[in-house]
Design a protein around this motif. Structure first.
Motif, PDB file in Angstrom:
ATOM      1  N   PRO A  81       2.001  39.404   4.260  1.00  0.00           N
ATOM      2  CA  PRO A  81       2.685  39.439   5.460  1.00  0.00           C
ATOM      3  C   PRO A  81       2.560  40.991   5.915  1.00  0.00           C
ATOM      4  O   PRO A  81       2.775  41.211   7.161  1.00  0.00           O
ATOM      5  N   VAL A  82       2.861  41.846   4.928  1.00  0.00           N
ATOM      6  CA  VAL A  82       2.877  43.330   5.702  1.00  0.00           C
ATOM      7  C   VAL A  82       1.567  43.783   5.990  1.00  0.00           C
ATOM      8  O   VAL A  82       1.205  44.340   7.222  1.00  0.00           O
ATOM      9  N   HIS A  83       0.604  43.430   5.493  1.00  0.00           N
ATOM     10  CA  HIS A  83      -1.011  43.634   5.981  1.00  0.00           C
ATOM     11  C   HIS A  83      -1.051  42.834   7.233  1.00  0.00           C
ATOM     12  O   HIS A  83      -1.747  43.401   8.028  1.00  0.00           O
ATOM     13  N   ALA A  84      -0.711  41.640   7.350  1.00  0.00           N
ATOM     14  CA  ALA A  84      -1.100  40.919   8.618  1.00  0.00           C
ATOM     15  C   ALA A  84      -0.018  41.671   9.605  1.00  0.00           C
ATOM     16  O   ALA A  84      -0.828  41.676  10.829  1.00  0.00           O
ATOM     17  N   ALA A  85       0.905  42.077   9.270  1.00  0.00           N
ATOM     18  CA  ALA A  85       1.679  43.028  10.513  1.00  0.00           C
ATOM     19  C   ALA A  85       1.125  44.100  10.958  1.00  0.00           C
ATOM     20  O   ALA A  85       1.035  44.473  12.219  1.00  0.00           O
ATOM     21  N   GLU A  86       0.259  44.886  10.166  1.00  0.00           N
ATOM     22  CA  GLU A  86      -0.140  46.108  10.342  1.00  0.00           C
ATOM     23  C   GLU A  86      -1.224  45.880  11.251  1.00  0.00           C
ATOM     24  O   GLU A  86      -1.662  46.552  12.289  1.00  0.00           O
ATOM     25  N   VAL A  87      -2.120  44.718  10.988  1.00  0.00           N
ATOM     26  CA  VAL A  87      -3.327  44.497  11.462  1.00  0.00           C
ATOM     27  C   VAL A  87      -2.956  44.089  12.889  1.00  0.00           C
ATOM     28  O   VAL A  87      -3.560  44.344  14.009  1.00  0.00           O
ATOM     29  N   MET A  88      -1.975  43.082  13.042  1.00  0.00           N
ATOM     30  CA  MET A  88      -1.469  42.637  14.423  1.00  0.00           C
ATOM     31  C   MET A  88      -0.773  43.864  15.190  1.00  0.00           C
ATOM     32  O   MET A  88      -0.979  43.772  16.438  1.00  0.00           O
ATOM     33  N   ASP A 162       0.901  33.750  23.278  1.00  0.00           N
ATOM     34  CA  ASP A 162       0.961  33.071  21.894  1.00  0.00           C
ATOM     35  C   ASP A 162       0.758  33.643  20.744  1.00  0.00           C
ATOM     36  O   ASP A 162       0.011  33.436  19.857  1.00  0.00           O
ATOM     37  N   PHE A 163       1.345  35.153  20.525  1.00  0.00           N
ATOM     38  CA  PHE A 163       0.516  36.264  19.519  1.00  0.00           C
ATOM     39  C   PHE A 163       1.514  36.065  18.275  1.00  0.00           C
ATOM     40  O   PHE A 163       2.407  36.459  18.115  1.00  0.00           O
ATOM     41  N   CYS A 164       0.730  35.283  17.477  1.00  0.00           N
ATOM     42  CA  CYS A 164       1.415  35.080  15.997  1.00  0.00           C
ATOM     43  C   CYS A 164       0.301  35.181  15.023  1.00  0.00           C
ATOM     44  O   CYS A 164      -0.984  34.805  15.442  1.00  0.00           O
ATOM     45  N   PRO A 165       0.807  34.995  13.702  1.00  0.00           N
ATOM     46  CA  PRO A 165      -0.467  35.173  12.637  1.00  0.00           C
ATOM     47  C   PRO A 165      -1.587  34.288  12.800  1.00  0.00           C
ATOM     48  O   PRO A 165      -2.685  34.516  12.445  1.00  0.00           O
ATOM     49  N   LEU A 170      -9.289  37.203  10.850  1.00  0.00           N
ATOM     50  CA  LEU A 170      -9.521  38.737  10.223  1.00  0.00           C
ATOM     51  C   LEU A 170     -10.612  38.263   9.178  1.00  0.00           C
ATOM     52  O   LEU A 170     -10.732  37.638   8.361  1.00  0.00           O
ATOM     53  N   ARG A 171     -11.907  39.208   9.689  1.00  0.00           N
ATOM     54  CA  ARG A 171     -13.153  39.110   8.857  1.00  0.00           C
ATOM     55  C   ARG A 171     -13.016  39.920   7.615  1.00  0.00           C
ATOM     56  O   ARG A 171     -11.900  40.914   7.564  1.00  0.00           O
ATOM     57  N   PRO A 172     -13.808  39.761   6.499  1.00  0.00           N
ATOM     58  CA  PRO A 172     -13.772  40.753   5.441  1.00  0.00           C
ATOM     59  C   PRO A 172     -14.004  42.206   6.003  1.00  0.00           C
ATOM     60  O   PRO A 172     -13.458  43.023   5.153  1.00  0.00           O
ATOM     61  N   ASP A 173     -14.900  42.576   6.971  1.00  0.00           N
ATOM     62  CA  ASP A 173     -15.089  43.770   7.272  1.00  0.00           C
ATOM     63  C   ASP A 173     -13.989  44.185   8.105  1.00  0.00           C
ATOM     64  O   ASP A 173     -13.812  45.602   8.496  1.00  0.00           O
ATOM     65  N   GLY A 174     -12.732  43.653   8.475  1.00  0.00           N
ATOM     66  CA  GLY A 174     -11.603  44.162   8.985  1.00  0.00           C
ATOM     67  C   GLY A 174     -11.729  43.951  10.513  1.00  0.00           C
ATOM     68  O   GLY A 174     -10.671  44.260  11.170  1.00  0.00           O
ATOM     69  N   SER A 175     -12.629  43.552  11.073  1.00  0.00           N
ATOM     70  CA  SER A 175     -12.631  43.162  12.546  1.00  0.00           C
ATOM     71  C   SER A 175     -11.812  41.734  12.842  1.00  0.00           C
ATOM     72  O   SER A 175     -11.874  41.017  11.858  1.00  0.00           O
ATOM     73  N   THR A 176     -11.450  41.526  14.046  1.00  0.00           N
ATOM     74  CA  THR A 176     -10.502  40.581  14.210  1.00  0.00           C
ATOM     75  C   THR A 176     -11.152  39.794  15.606  1.00  0.00           C
ATOM     76  O   THR A 176     -11.751  40.251  16.143  1.00  0.00           O
ATOM     77  N   VAL A 177     -10.603  38.470  15.533  1.00  0.00           N
ATOM     78  CA  VAL A 177     -10.755  37.573  16.615  1.00  0.00           C
ATOM     79  C   VAL A 177      -9.693  36.939  17.029  1.00  0.00           C
ATOM     80  O   VAL A 177      -8.849  36.487  16.431  1.00  0.00           O
ATOM     81  N   LEU A 178      -9.377  36.716  18.287  1.00  0.00           N
ATOM     82  CA  LEU A 178      -8.325  36.237  18.968  1.00  0.00           C
ATOM     83  C   LEU A 178      -8.668  34.837  19.393  1.00  0.00           C
ATOM     84  O   LEU A 178      -9.687  34.524  19.992  1.00  0.00           O
ATOM     85  N   ILE A 179      -7.591  34.036  19.010  1.00  0.00           N
ATOM     86  CA  ILE A 179      -7.795  32.409  19.463  1.00  0.00           C
ATOM     87  C   ILE A 179      -6.567  32.106  20.090  1.00  0.00           C
ATOM     88  O   ILE A 179      -5.716  32.810  20.177  1.00  0.00           O
TER      89      ILE A 179
END
Length: 231
Positions: A81-88, A162-165, A170-179
Motif C-alpha cells: 500500500p505505501v509503495h502504491a501510494a508513492e507511485v500514485m 476514478d483514480f484508485c489503485p 505498474l510494469r516491472p520497470d516502474g512505468s505505469t499505465v492508466l485504465i
C-alpha cells in the motif's frame, strides 16, 4: 450477448473470461485483449490521454464495445500500500500538471451536478452501495445535500475521475499505465484526491500526499466522496 461483428473479428476465437484482476463491470479477458462495454466517452478519452500517458492500445471500437490490448501488468491493488501510494502520488502529480486548456472534456461542478441529477432520475444510483456514513439516506436526499454543500470555487486540473489503485497498472520497470478513464475531464483536483484518500489507509495516504506534494482540504475531500456516490 449481442456483440458487434467488428469486435468478434478483432478478438478471434479465444475464450471469453470474466475472471481477472484489477477490472470491474462488463469486462472480459479474451486472448491478448480485454473487451468491455464502455461507450464513446471512454474511447475518446483513451485516444486523447494516450497522447500524454500510456494507456491500453485500442484495437477496435464499435457500438459502445471496446477491444483493448492486454498490457500484461498488474494493478497497484496488489502492491504494497505505501509503495502504491508513492507511485500514485507521482503519477497523479504529472496528470494534474497537464494544461487544462488542452483537455476538451469538462467535469466541473455544474457538469457533475447535472450528471448526478440525471443518474438519480434514471434510477442508476444504488443506495445499498453508499459508504457507511451515507447509509440510510435516499439518492434524492443525498442529491439535495450534494447541491447545498457544493464548493463555490474550483482548483481545476485534468482529473482522471476514478483514480484508485486498480486503475493504475505498474510494469516491472516502474512505468505505469492508466485504465478506466471514462470520467476523465477538467475538474477540481480533489475529485481524484478524495478517491485516493478513501481507498488508502492513513499511513499510505500520508505517503501519497508527500509524493503528490500537497495536503488536501478535508472538507473538499468529503464533498467529492459524496459526489462519487452518484457514479
Amino acid at each position: 450477448m449481442n456483440v458487434p461483428e467488428e469486435i468478434l473479428r478483432a478478438v478471434g476465437s479465444a475464450e471469453w473470461s470474466a475472471d481477472h484482476e484489477g477490472l470491474s463491470g462488463d469486462v472480459w479477458h479474451v486472448g491478448s485483449s480485454y473487451v468491455k462495454r464502455a461507450g464513446v466517452d471512454e474511447h475518446d478519452r483513451l485516444l486523447w490521454l494516450g497522447k500524454h500517458f500510456e494507456v491500453p492500445e485500442v484495437r477496435a471500437f464499435a457500438d459502445g464495445w471496446l477491444v483493448l490490448a492486454d498490457v500484461g501488468a498488474p494493478s497497484l491493488a496488489s502492491a504494497d500500500p505505501v509503495h502504491a501510494a508513492e507511485v500514485m502520488g507521482s503519477v497523479l502529480r504529472s496528470l494534474h500538471a497537464l494544461p487544462v486548456e488542452s483537455c476538451p472534456y469538462a467535469a466541473t461542478i455544474p457538469v457533475v451536478l447535472e450528471q448526478a441529477r440525471l443518474n438519480v432520475e434514471a434510477g442508476l444510483v444504488d443506495a445499498d452501495d453508499f459508504d457507511d456514513d451515507h447509509l440510510g439516506a435516499t439518492p434524492r436526499e443525498l442529491l439535495l445535500k450534494l447541491v447545498a454543500t457544493a464548493p463555490t470555487t474550483e482548483d481545476l486540473v485534468v482529473a482522471h475521475g476514478d483514480f484508485c489503485p486498480p486503475n493504475v497498472l505498474l510494469r516491472p520497470d516502474g512505468s505505469t499505465v492508466l485504465i478506466d478513464v471514462a470520467r476523465l475531464g477538467v475538474s477540481d483536483r480533489h475529485r481524484d484526491l478524495a478517491l485516493v484518500h478513501r481507498e488508502l489507509g492513513e499511513e499510505a495516504a500520508g505517503a501519497f500526499d508527500r509524493a503528490y506534494g500537497l495536503t488536501p482540504r478535508p472538507e473538499v475531500l468529503a464533498w467529492y466522496r459524496l459526489l462519487d456516490e452518484f457514479f
